[in-house]
Design a protein around this motif. Sequence first.
Motif, PDB file in Angstrom:
ATOM      1  N   VAL A   1      -3.605   3.670  -1.934  1.00  7.70           N
ATOM      2  CA  VAL A   1      -3.405   3.082  -3.253  1.00  7.70           C
ATOM      3  C   VAL A   1      -2.759   1.732  -2.987  1.00  7.70           C
ATOM      4  CG1 VAL A   1      -2.285   3.312  -5.497  1.00  7.70           C
ATOM      5  CG2 VAL A   1      -3.156   5.352  -4.318  1.00  7.70           C
ATOM      6  N   VAL A   2      -3.394   0.671  -3.473  1.00  4.75           N
ATOM      7  CA  VAL A   2      -2.990  -0.687  -3.120  1.00  4.75           C
ATOM      8  C   VAL A   2      -2.679  -1.481  -4.383  1.00  4.75           C
ATOM      9  CG1 VAL A   2      -3.656  -2.786  -1.886  1.00  4.75           C
ATOM     10  CG2 VAL A   2      -4.566  -0.569  -1.135  1.00  4.75           C
ATOM     11  N   ARG A   3      -1.546  -2.196  -4.342  1.00  2.70           N
ATOM     12  CA  ARG A   3      -1.218  -3.142  -5.410  1.00  2.70           C
ATOM     13  C   ARG A   3      -1.535  -4.533  -4.871  1.00  2.70           C
ATOM     14  NH1 ARG A   3       2.184  -2.207  -9.679  1.00  2.70           N
ATOM     15  NH2 ARG A   3       3.264  -0.574  -8.503  1.00  2.70           N
TER      16      ARG A   3
ATOM     17  N   ALA B   1      -2.401  -5.638  -9.856  1.00  2.00           N
ATOM     18  CA  ALA B   1      -3.376  -4.600 -10.206  1.00  2.00           C
ATOM     19  C   ALA B   1      -3.410  -3.531  -9.116  1.00  2.00           C
ATOM     20  CB  ALA B   1      -4.759  -5.208 -10.385  1.00  2.00           C
ATOM     21  N   LEU B   2      -3.641  -2.292  -9.527  1.00  5.42           N
ATOM     22  CA  LEU B   2      -3.725  -1.171  -8.590  1.00  5.42           C
ATOM     23  C   LEU B   2      -5.183  -0.842  -8.285  1.00  5.42           C
ATOM     24  CD1 LEU B   2      -0.965   1.143 -10.061  1.00  5.42           C
ATOM     25  CD2 LEU B   2      -0.866  -0.149  -7.930  1.00  5.42           C
ATOM     26  N   HIS B   3      -5.424  -0.458  -7.033  1.00  7.57           N
ATOM     27  CA  HIS B   3      -6.753  -0.093  -6.557  1.00  7.57           C
ATOM     28  C   HIS B   3      -6.626   1.144  -5.677  1.00  7.57           C
ATOM     29  CE1 HIS B   3      -8.153  -4.166  -7.621  1.00  7.57           C
ATOM     30  NE2 HIS B   3      -6.956  -4.536  -7.196  1.00  7.57           N
ATOM     31  N   ALA B   4      -7.708   1.922  -5.594  1.00  9.64           N
ATOM     32  CA  ALA B   4      -7.776   3.066  -4.680  1.00  9.64           C
ATOM     33  C   ALA B   4      -8.968   2.853  -3.766  1.00  9.64           C
ATOM     34  CB  ALA B   4      -7.913   4.369  -5.449  1.00  9.64           C
ATOM     35  N   ILE B   5      -8.701   2.876  -2.468  1.00  7.65           N
ATOM     36  CA  ILE B   5      -9.714   2.593  -1.457  1.00  7.65           C
ATOM     37  C   ILE B   5      -9.529   3.607  -0.330  1.00  7.65           C
ATOM     38  CG2 ILE B   5      -8.233   0.899  -0.294  1.00  7.65           C
ATOM     39  CD1 ILE B   5     -10.765  -0.821   0.146  1.00  7.65           C
ATOM     40  N   SER B   6     -10.606   3.897   0.371  1.00 11.11           N
ATOM     41  CA  SER B   6     -10.478   4.781   1.526  1.00 11.11           C
ATOM     42  C   SER B   6      -9.430   4.225   2.468  1.00 11.11           C
ATOM     43  CB  SER B   6     -11.809   4.905   2.268  1.00 11.11           C
ATOM     44  OG  SER B   6     -11.629   5.613   3.475  1.00 11.11           O
ATOM     45  N   ASP B   7      -8.604   5.096   3.018  1.00  7.18           N
ATOM     46  CA  ASP B   7      -7.566   4.641   3.931  1.00  7.18           C
ATOM     47  C   ASP B   7      -8.100   4.433   5.347  1.00  7.18           C
ATOM     48  OD1 ASP B   7      -4.849   3.927   4.477  1.00  7.18           O
ATOM     49  OD2 ASP B   7      -4.607   5.857   5.487  1.00  7.18           O
TER      50      ASP B   7
ATOM     51  N   GLU C   1      -2.066  -5.517   5.915  1.00  7.11           N
ATOM     52  CA  GLU C   1      -1.481  -6.509   5.018  1.00  7.11           C
ATOM     53  C   GLU C   1      -2.371  -6.721   3.796  1.00  7.11           C
ATOM     54  OE1 GLU C   1       1.363  -8.508   5.543  1.00  7.11           O
ATOM     55  OE2 GLU C   1       1.856  -7.252   7.277  1.00  7.11           O
ATOM     56  N   VAL C   2      -1.735  -6.892   2.637  1.00 10.46           N
ATOM     57  CA  VAL C   2      -2.451  -7.198   1.405  1.00 10.46           C
ATOM     58  C   VAL C   2      -2.355  -8.697   1.173  1.00 10.46           C
ATOM     59  CG1 VAL C   2      -2.519  -6.838  -1.091  1.00 10.46           C
ATOM     60  CG2 VAL C   2      -1.959  -4.930   0.436  1.00 10.46           C
TER      61      VAL C   2
ATOM     62  N   THR D   1       0.819  -1.207   0.000  1.00 12.47           N
ATOM     63  CA  THR D   1       0.000   0.000   0.000  1.00 12.47           C
ATOM     64  C   THR D   1       0.853   1.257   0.000  1.00 12.47           C
ATOM     65  OG1 THR D   1      -0.079   0.139   2.401  1.00 12.47           O
ATOM     66  CG2 THR D   1      -1.788  -1.185   1.347  1.00 12.47           C
ATOM     67  N   PHE D   2       0.230   2.342  -0.426  1.00 10.18           N
ATOM     68  CA  PHE D   2       0.853   3.665  -0.393  1.00 10.18           C
ATOM     69  C   PHE D   2      -0.240   4.656  -0.008  1.00 10.18           C
ATOM     70  CE2 PHE D   2       2.443   7.625  -2.308  1.00 10.18           C
ATOM     71  CZ  PHE D   2       3.729   7.636  -1.798  1.00 10.18           C
ATOM     72  N   ARG D   3      -0.057   5.367   1.091  1.00  7.46           N
ATOM     73  CA  ARG D   3      -1.064   6.309   1.582  1.00  7.46           C
ATOM     74  C   ARG D   3      -0.865   7.673   0.941  1.00  7.46           C
ATOM     75  NH1 ARG D   3      -1.851  10.409   4.717  1.00  7.46           N
ATOM     76  NH2 ARG D   3      -3.695  10.587   6.002  1.00  7.46           N
ATOM     77  N   VAL D   4      -1.993   8.279   0.492  1.00  8.75           N
ATOM     78  CA  VAL D   4      -1.965   9.631  -0.057  1.00  8.75           C
ATOM     79  C   VAL D   4      -3.160  10.404   0.484  1.00  8.75           C
ATOM     80  CG1 VAL D   4      -0.771   8.985  -2.181  1.00  8.75           C
ATOM     81  CG2 VAL D   4      -3.248   9.000  -2.153  1.00  8.75           C
ATOM     82  N   GLU D   5      -3.043  11.716   0.455  1.00  3.35           N
ATOM     83  CA  GLU D   5      -4.159  12.578   0.810  1.00  3.35           C
ATOM     84  C   GLU D   5      -4.476  13.428  -0.417  1.00  3.35           C
ATOM     85  OE1 GLU D   5      -4.439  16.139   3.803  1.00  3.35           O
ATOM     86  OE2 GLU D   5      -4.536  14.240   4.903  1.00  3.35           O
ATOM     87  N   LEU D   6      -5.719  13.334  -0.877  1.00  2.00           N
ATOM     88  CA  LEU D   6      -6.155  14.081  -2.057  1.00  2.00           C
ATOM     89  C   LEU D   6      -7.222  15.085  -1.648  1.00  2.00           C
ATOM     90  CD1 LEU D   6      -6.384  11.092  -4.560  1.00  2.00           C
ATOM     91  CD2 LEU D   6      -4.510  12.721  -4.271  1.00  2.00           C
ATOM     92  N   GLU D   7      -7.468  16.041  -2.523  1.00  4.99           N
ATOM     93  CA  GLU D   7      -8.450  17.082  -2.222  1.00  4.99           C
ATOM     94  C   GLU D   7      -9.807  16.663  -2.770  1.00  4.99           C
ATOM     95  OE1 GLU D   7      -9.620  20.059  -0.100  1.00  4.99           O
ATOM     96  OE2 GLU D   7      -7.507  19.518  -0.197  1.00  4.99           O
ATOM     97  N   GLY D   8     -10.763  16.435  -1.866  1.00  9.26           N
ATOM     98  CA  GLY D   8     -12.119  16.064  -2.252  1.00  9.26           C
ATOM     99  C   GLY D   8     -13.034  17.265  -2.244  1.00  9.26           C
ATOM    100  N   PRO D   9     -14.286  17.075  -2.616  1.00 11.66           N
ATOM    101  CA  PRO D   9     -15.234  18.186  -2.670  1.00 11.66           C
ATOM    102  C   PRO D   9     -15.493  18.835  -1.310  1.00 11.66           C
ATOM    103  CG  PRO D   9     -16.323  16.108  -3.210  1.00 11.66           C
ATOM    104  CD  PRO D   9     -14.881  15.818  -3.055  1.00 11.66           C
TER     105      PRO D   9
END
Length: 110
Positions: A33-35, A40-46, A59-60, A17-25
């Motif tokens: 972001v999880v491999r 395959a890559l996926h984006a899920i709420s952290d 763990e993945v 996994t790799f944690r990021v913070e993005l700007e939402g509405p």
Amino acid sequence: MTAQLACMTSDVPEAGTFRVELEGPSGPVEVAVVRDEDGALHAISDICSHGAVSLSDGEVEGCTVECWLHGSRFDLRTGEPLGPPAVRPVPVYPLTVDGERVLVDVDGDA
């Protein structure tokens, strides 16, 4: 759809996994972001829907991520919990790869 640069593909470890913070509405959105084990890559709420802790510390396994605190597993494709104690899904976000750039859209319905 307003995809934002989340990271580079090389930032996300194999079956990790790799944690990021993005700007939402409505302000910042914490995203993992999880491999998965197939690459395959996926984006899920952290944020775990049960314990409100970071899923990117978990763990993945296969196409799931496990919450490190209480052991709930979430499907990376749907966000659905696969067992207790979590009973509510976590949001998943549209993810696209453009070359090496990983783009995630947190603006729409997750």
